[in-house]
Design a protein around this motif. Structure first.
Motif, PDB file in Angstrom:
ATOM      1  N   ASP A  20     -37.597 -43.662  23.922  1.00 25.81           N
ATOM      2  CA  ASP A  20     -36.407 -44.184  22.934  1.00 25.81           C
ATOM      3  C   ASP A  20     -35.398 -42.836  22.411  1.00 25.81           C
ATOM      4  OD1 ASP A  20     -36.499 -46.645  23.472  1.00 25.81           O
ATOM      5  OD2 ASP A  20     -37.777 -47.195  21.235  1.00 25.81           O
ATOM      6  N   GLN A  21     -35.949 -41.787  22.608  1.00 28.87           N
ATOM      7  CA  GLN A  21     -35.201 -40.759  21.982  1.00 28.87           C
ATOM      8  C   GLN A  21     -34.666 -39.863  22.881  1.00 28.87           C
ATOM      9  OE1 GLN A  21     -36.947 -38.593  18.400  1.00 28.87           O
ATOM     10  NE2 GLN A  21     -38.616 -39.630  18.623  1.00 28.87           N
ATOM     11  N   VAL A  22     -34.375 -40.416  24.184  1.00 26.80           N
ATOM     12  CA  VAL A  22     -33.566 -39.505  25.217  1.00 26.80           C
ATOM     13  C   VAL A  22     -32.247 -39.177  24.700  1.00 26.80           C
ATOM     14  CG1 VAL A  22     -32.777 -39.796  27.431  1.00 26.80           C
ATOM     15  CG2 VAL A  22     -34.941 -40.818  27.114  1.00 26.80           C
ATOM     16  N   PRO A  23     -32.175 -37.871  24.747  1.00 29.57           N
ATOM     17  CA  PRO A  23     -30.973 -37.303  24.246  1.00 29.57           C
ATOM     18  C   PRO A  23     -29.710 -37.450  24.818  1.00 29.57           C
ATOM     19  CG  PRO A  23     -32.149 -35.479  25.077  1.00 29.57           C
ATOM     20  CD  PRO A  23     -32.993 -36.812  25.158  1.00 29.57           C
ATOM     21  N   THR A  24     -29.520 -37.845  26.073  1.00 32.89           N
ATOM     22  CA  THR A  24     -28.296 -37.998  26.757  1.00 32.89           C
ATOM     23  C   THR A  24     -27.991 -39.297  27.479  1.00 32.89           C
ATOM     24  OG1 THR A  24     -29.529 -37.200  28.855  1.00 32.89           O
ATOM     25  CG2 THR A  24     -28.273 -35.482  27.565  1.00 32.89           C
ATOM     26  N   TYR A  25     -26.853 -39.773  27.358  1.00 34.85           N
ATOM     27  CA  TYR A  25     -26.318 -40.978  27.821  1.00 34.85           C
ATOM     28  C   TYR A  25     -27.147 -42.124  27.047  1.00 34.85           C
ATOM     29  CZ  TYR A  25     -24.585 -37.813  31.437  1.00 34.85           C
ATOM     30  OH  TYR A  25     -23.877 -36.990  32.230  1.00 34.85           O
ATOM     31  N   PRO A  26     -26.936 -42.101  25.729  1.00 33.01           N
ATOM     32  CA  PRO A  26     -28.162 -43.032  24.997  1.00 33.01           C
ATOM     33  C   PRO A  26     -27.262 -44.743  25.429  1.00 33.01           C
ATOM     34  CG  PRO A  26     -26.419 -42.216  23.678  1.00 33.01           C
ATOM     35  CD  PRO A  26     -26.469 -41.346  24.945  1.00 33.01           C
ATOM     36  N   ASN A  27     -25.928 -44.806  25.707  1.00 40.16           N
ATOM     37  CA  ASN A  27     -25.396 -45.915  26.177  1.00 40.16           C
ATOM     38  C   ASN A  27     -25.931 -46.598  27.412  1.00 40.16           C
ATOM     39  OD1 ASN A  27     -23.669 -45.989  23.659  1.00 40.16           O
ATOM     40  ND2 ASN A  27     -22.167 -45.028  24.954  1.00 40.16           N
ATOM     41  N   TRP A  28     -26.031 -45.674  28.290  1.00 41.82           N
ATOM     42  CA  TRP A  28     -26.977 -46.050  29.554  1.00 41.82           C
ATOM     43  C   TRP A  28     -28.307 -46.563  29.363  1.00 41.82           C
ATOM     44  CZ3 TRP A  28     -25.663 -45.573  34.843  1.00 41.82           C
ATOM     45  CH2 TRP A  28     -24.211 -45.138  35.187  1.00 41.82           C
ATOM     46  N   VAL A  29     -28.986 -45.897  28.580  1.00 45.34           N
ATOM     47  CA  VAL A  29     -30.456 -46.425  28.054  1.00 45.34           C
ATOM     48  C   VAL A  29     -30.146 -47.624  27.499  1.00 45.34           C
ATOM     49  CG1 VAL A  29     -32.307 -45.767  26.819  1.00 45.34           C
ATOM     50  CG2 VAL A  29     -31.287 -43.852  27.926  1.00 45.34           C
ATOM     51  N   VAL A  83     -38.398 -46.174  30.389  1.00 46.54           N
ATOM     52  CA  VAL A  83     -36.997 -46.463  29.783  1.00 46.54           C
ATOM     53  C   VAL A  83     -36.748 -47.788  28.875  1.00 46.54           C
ATOM     54  CG1 VAL A  83     -34.475 -46.191  29.960  1.00 46.54           C
ATOM     55  CG2 VAL A  83     -36.011 -44.827  31.354  1.00 46.54           C
ATOM     56  N   LYS A  84     -37.202 -48.633  29.701  1.00 46.47           N
ATOM     57  CA  LYS A  84     -37.033 -50.100  29.148  1.00 46.47           C
ATOM     58  C   LYS A  84     -37.978 -50.589  28.147  1.00 46.47           C
ATOM     59  CE  LYS A  84     -35.457 -53.493  31.914  1.00 46.47           C
ATOM     60  NZ  LYS A  84     -35.449 -54.258  32.966  1.00 46.47           N
ATOM     61  N   GLU A  85     -39.404 -50.437  28.519  1.00 43.45           N
ATOM     62  CA  GLU A  85     -40.255 -50.783  27.687  1.00 43.45           C
ATOM     63  C   GLU A  85     -40.928 -49.722  26.749  1.00 43.45           C
ATOM     64  OE1 GLU A  85     -43.110 -52.812  30.128  1.00 43.45           O
ATOM     65  OE2 GLU A  85     -41.706 -54.227  30.972  1.00 43.45           O
ATOM     66  N   ASN A  86     -40.656 -48.457  27.140  1.00 46.49           N
ATOM     67  CA  ASN A  86     -41.206 -47.265  26.273  1.00 46.49           C
ATOM     68  C   ASN A  86     -42.544 -47.714  26.037  1.00 46.49           C
ATOM     69  OD1 ASN A  86     -41.188 -44.836  25.131  1.00 46.49           O
ATOM     70  ND2 ASN A  86     -40.155 -45.693  23.094  1.00 46.49           N
ATOM     71  N   VAL A  87     -43.565 -47.874  26.877  1.00 47.82           N
ATOM     72  CA  VAL A  87     -45.087 -48.136  26.921  1.00 47.82           C
ATOM     73  C   VAL A  87     -45.759 -47.275  26.224  1.00 47.82           C
ATOM     74  CG1 VAL A  87     -44.815 -49.898  28.885  1.00 47.82           C
ATOM     75  CG2 VAL A  87     -45.524 -47.478  29.051  1.00 47.82           C
ATOM     76  N   LEU A  88     -45.557 -45.955  26.201  1.00 49.47           N
ATOM     77  CA  LEU A  88     -46.492 -44.915  25.659  1.00 49.47           C
ATOM     78  C   LEU A  88     -46.605 -45.004  24.268  1.00 49.47           C
ATOM     79  CD1 LEU A  88     -45.689 -42.010  28.038  1.00 49.47           C
ATOM     80  CD2 LEU A  88     -47.742 -43.493  28.032  1.00 49.47           C
ATOM     81  N   MET A  89     -45.128 -45.298  23.574  1.00 51.87           N
ATOM     82  CA  MET A  89     -45.204 -45.552  22.284  1.00 51.87           C
ATOM     83  C   MET A  89     -46.010 -46.718  21.468  1.00 51.87           C
ATOM     84  SD  MET A  89     -44.062 -43.048  20.981  1.00 51.87           S
ATOM     85  CE  MET A  89     -43.821 -43.411  19.416  1.00 51.87           C
ATOM     86  N   SER A 136     -39.066 -33.647  19.616  1.00 53.86           N
ATOM     87  CA  SER A 136     -39.148 -35.012  19.064  1.00 53.86           C
ATOM     88  C   SER A 136     -39.775 -35.996  19.990  1.00 53.86           C
ATOM     89  CB  SER A 136     -37.741 -35.429  18.354  1.00 53.86           C
ATOM     90  OG  SER A 136     -36.714 -35.472  19.247  1.00 53.86           O
ATOM     91  N   ILE A 137     -39.276 -35.740  21.182  1.00 53.55           N
ATOM     92  CA  ILE A 137     -39.796 -36.962  22.474  1.00 53.55           C
ATOM     93  C   ILE A 137     -41.207 -36.386  22.543  1.00 53.55           C
ATOM     94  CG2 ILE A 137     -39.604 -37.265  24.794  1.00 53.55           C
ATOM     95  CD1 ILE A 137     -36.586 -36.957  24.420  1.00 53.55           C
ATOM     96  N   SER A 138     -41.900 -35.282  22.504  1.00 52.38           N
ATOM     97  CA  SER A 138     -43.057 -35.075  22.694  1.00 52.38           C
ATOM     98  C   SER A 138     -44.123 -35.353  21.672  1.00 52.38           C
ATOM     99  CB  SER A 138     -43.364 -33.620  23.152  1.00 52.38           C
ATOM    100  OG  SER A 138     -42.440 -33.318  24.325  1.00 52.38           O
TER     101      SER A 138
END
Length: 342
Positions: A166-175, A258-264, A298-300
């Motif tokens: 969820d914290q992907v730093p680039t292209y948040p609108n695409w995410v 990307v969609k479900e962010n299952v690890l979190m 912050s992503i790790s």
């Protein structure tokens, strides 16, 4: 002084032109033995000159980049640093996928490649446990594998590993568009057998360095230094040399991460198996890079709160995403790994 300056400038331009014209292929810098194969993927064994008797180190790199970054030159080699410390080193090298592997997704990468290779390394080394070291998306695979097979993994070393997508730093609108199904890439990917390596390269370039000229300025600045030009050549080759991606794996990356962010969520289901990150009780060492625009710290670091490990450490090195090959193994990591690898 003028003569010295002229000599340096001649050497600079000579080194710059020769480096750009150099088309020699990368070759491993340390002896290795192939001990397992599946299509184009290989498990390599590197033997240290003097063994320390500790459990081995297993390197799991990303499945979209070539693993040469871990052994770029003799002087800039993470593999070489582990060997110097006396560890048996095993490297799973994902090769260019063939059509027969087109259905290989996340579950298959783990069950058909990672699992048999780790078991082969344990059998080959005569040990019951090992230190699993994952890099970038290879680290993400390592986390999932450790959650399913914690009894094999005494130490988990993770380098610039994405956990919270969820914290992907680039292209948040695409995410966000992907999450809301406004863009249906999953069904498209399911129809594609293999995504060619150039497409992967262009996608990564768009995320990291859309304007790609600064490396050449860096080369020109120090092209009189032969050690630097050799390092620059190998590093530049690596940045432009990707591996094709199966459509199945691309679909799984989009869906699970990307969609479900299952690890979190801490736990999720993969191919009928429950993956619970709380099952990870390995000694954990998490390494991030200070100026990493692809996988910032912050992503790790959220992983530290998701695992059951009592021995957890995190470190941040200077530089960007690939800085680990420059800085190798820090004294802190050396001591940590030595302590928990007896």
């Amino acid at each position: 002084m003028k003569k010295e300056h002229e000599q340096k400038e001649r050497a600079r331009w000579k080194g710059f032109i020769e480096t750009l014209q150099n088309d020699s292929e990368w070759m491993p810098n340390f002896p290795r033995e192939e001990i397992w194969t599946n299509h184009n993927s290989r498990l390599w064994y590197y033997a240290p000159v003097s063994k320390n008797g500790h459990i081995p180190v297993f390197l799991l790199y990303s499945h979209i980049n070539k693993s040469s970054i871990l052994d770029l030159t003799k002087e800039h080699s993470l593999i070489g640093k582990f060997l110097q410390e006396g560890y048996d080193v095993y490297l799973l090298e994902f090769g260019e996928p063939v059509v027969e592997e087109k259905g290989t997704g996340l579950a298959e990468y783990l069950s058909h490649y990672v699992d048999p290779c780790i078991k082969k390394a344990l059998q080959h080394s005569g040990k019951d446990e090992l230190s699993l070291s994952g890099f970038c998306l290879g680290g993400t695979l390592a986390v999932i594998y450790a959650a399913l097979n914690s009894h094999f993994i005494r130490n988990l070393l993770l380098f610039v590993t994405p956990i919270d997508f969820d914290q992907v730093p680039t292209y948040p609108n695409w995410v966000q568009a992907l999450k809301k199904d406004e863009i249906d890439l999953t069904s498209i990917m399911e129809q594609i057998d293999l995504i060619p390596a150039p497409i992967i390269r262009y996608g990564m370039r768009a995320l990291t360095s859309p304007i790609y000229y600064s490396p050449y300025l860096s080369l020109l600045n120090k092209a009189y230094d032969q050690d630097y030009t050799h390092y620059w050549l190998r590093f530049n080759q690596w940045t432009n040399d990707h591996i094709a991606l199966t459509g199945a794996m691309a679909s799984d990356i989009i869906t699970y991460f990307v969609k479900e962010n299952v690890l979190m969520s801490g736990e999720f289901e993969l191919a009928g198996k429950a993956v619970d990150l709380k099952n990870i009780d390995s000694n954990l060492y998490l390494i991030s890079s200070q100026y990493d625009h692809l996988v910032p710290t912050s992503i790790s670091t959220p992983l530290l709160e998701l695992v059951s490990s009592t021995n957890k450490a995190a470190a941040e090195v200077r530089g960007g995403h690939a800085s680990l090959i420059k800085y190798g193994i820090s004294n802190e990591l050396k001591e940590w790994l030595h302590q928990y690898s007896h």
